[in-house]
Write a protein that holds these residues in place. Structure first.
Motif, PDB file in Angstrom:
ATOM      1  N   PHE A 340      47.744  47.553  42.660  1.00 39.09           N
ATOM      2  CA  PHE A 340      46.494  47.742  43.382  1.00 39.09           C
ATOM      3  C   PHE A 340      46.168  49.220  43.576  1.00 39.09           C
ATOM      4  N   SER A 341      46.723  50.079  42.714  1.00 38.55           N
ATOM      5  CA  SER A 341      46.451  51.512  42.850  1.00 38.55           C
ATOM      6  C   SER A 341      45.052  51.871  42.372  1.00 38.55           C
ATOM      7  N   ARG A 342      44.412  50.987  41.615  1.00 46.48           N
ATOM      8  CA  ARG A 342      43.071  51.260  41.110  1.00 46.48           C
ATOM      9  C   ARG A 342      42.075  50.279  41.695  1.00 46.48           C
ATOM     10  N   THR A 343      40.918  50.786  42.030  1.00 47.64           N
ATOM     11  CA  THR A 343      39.884  49.959  42.641  1.00 47.64           C
ATOM     12  C   THR A 343      39.094  49.212  41.568  1.00 47.64           C
ATOM     13  N   ARG A 344      38.360  48.207  42.003  1.00 48.54           N
ATOM     14  CA  ARG A 344      37.451  47.493  41.106  1.00 48.54           C
ATOM     15  C   ARG A 344      36.119  48.228  41.095  1.00 48.54           C
ATOM     16  N   VAL A 345      35.592  48.534  39.908  1.00 51.06           N
ATOM     17  CA  VAL A 345      34.353  49.305  39.808  1.00 51.06           C
ATOM     18  C   VAL A 345      33.180  48.519  40.375  1.00 51.06           C
ATOM     19  N   ALA A 346      32.998  47.300  39.897  1.00 53.64           N
ATOM     20  CA  ALA A 346      31.851  46.488  40.309  1.00 53.64           C
ATOM     21  C   ALA A 346      32.070  45.938  41.715  1.00 53.64           C
ATOM     22  N   ARG A 347      30.980  45.773  42.436  1.00 50.26           N
ATOM     23  CA  ARG A 347      31.076  45.174  43.768  1.00 50.26           C
ATOM     24  C   ARG A 347      31.259  43.671  43.694  1.00 50.26           C
ATOM     25  N   VAL A 348      30.906  43.082  42.561  1.00 49.14           N
ATOM     26  CA  VAL A 348      31.101  41.643  42.348  1.00 49.14           C
ATOM     27  C   VAL A 348      31.793  41.441  41.012  1.00 49.14           C
ATOM     28  N   ASN A 349      32.986  40.861  41.044  1.00 45.00           N
ATOM     29  CA  ASN A 349      33.696  40.508  39.815  1.00 45.00           C
ATOM     30  C   ASN A 349      33.282  39.089  39.447  1.00 45.00           C
ATOM     31  N   LEU A 350      32.239  39.004  38.646  1.00 45.06           N
ATOM     32  CA  LEU A 350      31.687  37.698  38.295  1.00 45.06           C
ATOM     33  C   LEU A 350      32.688  36.857  37.507  1.00 45.06           C
ATOM     34  N   ALA A 351      33.519  37.486  36.710  1.00 47.07           N
ATOM     35  CA  ALA A 351      34.524  36.754  35.946  1.00 47.07           C
ATOM     36  C   ALA A 351      35.475  36.008  36.875  1.00 47.07           C
ATOM     37  N   ALA A 352      35.883  36.659  37.967  1.00 49.13           N
ATOM     38  CA  ALA A 352      36.795  36.028  38.929  1.00 49.13           C
ATOM     39  C   ALA A 352      36.118  34.864  39.636  1.00 49.13           C
ATOM     40  N   LEU A 353      34.850  35.034  40.009  1.00 47.65           N
ATOM     41  CA  LEU A 353      34.135  33.965  40.707  1.00 47.65           C
ATOM     42  C   LEU A 353      33.911  32.765  39.793  1.00 47.65           C
ATOM     43  N   LEU A 354      33.528  33.009  38.536  1.00 52.28           N
ATOM     44  CA  LEU A 354      33.315  31.905  37.599  1.00 52.28           C
ATOM     45  C   LEU A 354      34.620  31.155  37.333  1.00 52.28           C
ATOM     46  N   ALA A 355      35.698  31.888  37.167  1.00 56.79           N
ATOM     47  CA  ALA A 355      36.988  31.242  36.909  1.00 56.79           C
ATOM     48  C   ALA A 355      37.448  30.428  38.115  1.00 56.79           C
ATOM     49  N   THR A 356      37.209  30.944  39.311  1.00 56.38           N
ATOM     50  CA  THR A 356      37.583  30.201  40.520  1.00 56.38           C
ATOM     51  C   THR A 356      36.799  28.909  40.619  1.00 56.38           C
ATOM     52  N   GLY A 357      35.492  28.960  40.367  1.00 59.52           N
ATOM     53  CA  GLY A 357      34.682  27.743  40.396  1.00 59.52           C
ATOM     54  C   GLY A 357      35.143  26.738  39.374  1.00 59.52           C
ATOM     55  N   ALA A 358      35.503  27.208  38.174  1.00 63.64           N
ATOM     56  CA  ALA A 358      35.996  26.295  37.142  1.00 63.64           C
ATOM     57  C   ALA A 358      37.314  25.664  37.556  1.00 63.64           C
ATOM     58  N   GLY A 359      38.174  26.434  38.213  1.00 60.10           N
ATOM     59  CA  GLY A 359      39.446  25.876  38.681  1.00 60.10           C
ATOM     60  C   GLY A 359      39.243  24.804  39.734  1.00 60.10           C
TER      61      GLY A 359
END
Length: 413
Positions: A340-359
């Motif tokens: 976790f030494s590097r931050t996420r650039v985007a304020r919304v990680n759409l890939a993570a949200l889509l994958a969570t919904g699919a799960g």
């Protein structure tokens, strides 16, 4: 790092939180639905899967000292984390509602009170919530009270209820109407939400390995024994509520111990939800956030939304495990060398949200089409694998790319 407290505090906090009366209720439900032997196997297997799942998240959160919401922000983005954070906060508030309802029901039965259930739930809910709302309690510090209370509870039940019937405990039905895989999901779901939010406890560990050890204390040495006690109580021919209605000194002792345990569990659930909501919406005052969480819990309790513990734990499994699957995939694959030494650039990680919904959809399909399947073994890996695939195909467009080093990372490293 100077604020880290080592292994003992997180281990006691987790153990006190997971040695909950709800585990005894879940265990008794498993015995009624599966039969004694299958219920015991489902409790053991479900807890081991839960431990492995939570330990993977614990290691990451404990290694970097992050709360659950900060972990979500690192994975889903600052704004994207609001969605899973709000879901998890609402679900842990549901456990607050469950324990308030159980307390009201037990007190009414034991004291032979003819009171309106809505009034009883509101009064008990407010009393249980006030220490957290006004910041008298210190959240997971309170759960340590539950350890001696529930240990004494288990000892009394074992000596008074189980030992006299020990020779016939396994004489009941071997199987039941519920598929074994569904029973494992119920055992897994008992603490899957808090396991996903484990950073709120294990961030006080000094290392990731200590965080894993604290998780082992919570699930394998605290939650699992009480699930087994619940199975054996049902196998002895007693209902859980019967333990409090005998009118003798032991029943009064058990009643007092359970009220104390439920209070500390409610305090931890409300604190957990409040911290999550506060982190997601930092401009809101604590008293307002905790008050809203309390109101939500009371509404869930009054409307009996969490009354069916089997359906409730299955819902928790369907919603929470894909979130954890994405967290695990992000930390151990996407961030394999940088953590976790590097931050996420985007304020919304759409890939993570889509994958969570699919799960989540995968879990619901498992319940509907293949109830014998252990759903979290499908939904969590499916969410994680889809997240990795989406990240590889459209890293920038879906907001999955990482930026520069985050604040405080150099000190941690």
């Amino acid at each position: 790092m100077p604020s880290r407290r080592g292994l003992i505090f997180p281990a006691f906090a987790w153990s006190g939180f997971s040695s909950a009366f709800a585990s005894i209720i879940v265990g008794s439900q498993l015995q009624a639905s599966l039969g004694t032997l299958d219920a015991l196997f489902a409790a053991i297997l479900g807890n081991w899967i839960l431990f492995i799942y939570s330990a993977a998240i614990s290691f990451a959160a404990g290694r970097w000292g992050l709360s659950s919401q900060l972990v979500l922000e690192a994975v889903f983005g600052r704004w994207g984390a609001v969605i899973p954070g709000a879901l998890l906060g609402a679900l842990v508030t549901g456990w607050f509602a469950f324990h308030v309802t159980v307390t009201a029901t037990i007190l009414a039965a034991a004291l032979h009170l003819q009171v309106d259930s809505t009034l009883a739930i509101c009064v008990i809910g407010i009393l249980f919530a006030m220490p957290a709302i006004v910041r008298i309690s210190r959240g997971f510090n309170m759960t340590a009270i539950a350890i001696p209370a529930m240990a004494l509870f288990a000892a009394v039940v074992f000596a008074h209820q189980l030992v006299p019937r020990w020779s016939v405990l396994l004489d009941g039905p071997i199987g039941g109407s519920l598929p074994f895989g569904t029973g494992v999901c119920i055992a897994f779901g008992t603490f899957v939400v808090s396991g996903t939010m484990t950073g709120d406890i294990v961030r006080f560990c000094r290392t990731g390995n200590e965080a894993v050890q604290a998780t082992a204390f919570g699930f394998l040495l605290a939650n699992l024994p009480f699930l087994i006690v619940g199975v054996l109580v049902a196998a002895s021919g007693a209902r859980v509520n019967d333990l409090f209605t005998a009118g003798n000194a032991l029943s009064w002792l058990l009643l007092a111990l359970v009220v104390v345990s439920n209070w500390t569990t409610c305090d931890a659930c409300l604190t957990n939800a409040g911290v999550t909501f506060k982190s997601a919406f930092p401009t809101l005052p604590w008293m307002g956030v905790a008050g809203v969480a309390t109101l939500l819990g009371i509404i869930l309790a009054v409307t009996n939304s969490v009354g069916d513990v089997s359906s409730w734990t299955l819902l928790l499994t369907a919603i929470a495990s894909p979130i954890g699957g994405v967290i695990i995939a992000d930390y151990y694959v996407v961030r394999v060398r940088v953590g976790f030494s590097r931050t996420r650039v985007a304020r919304v990680n759409l890939a993570a949200l889509l994958a969570t919904g699919a799960g989540m959809l995968a879990a619901l399909l498992c319940y509907r089409l293949a109830p014998a399947v252990i759903a979290p073994l499908i939904s969590a890996p499916a969410a994680g694998c889809l997240y990795l695939a989406l990240s590889g195909m459209a890293l920038h467009r879906l907001g999955a790319d990482l930026g520069g080093q985050s604040a405080g990372a150099e000190a941690i490293e």
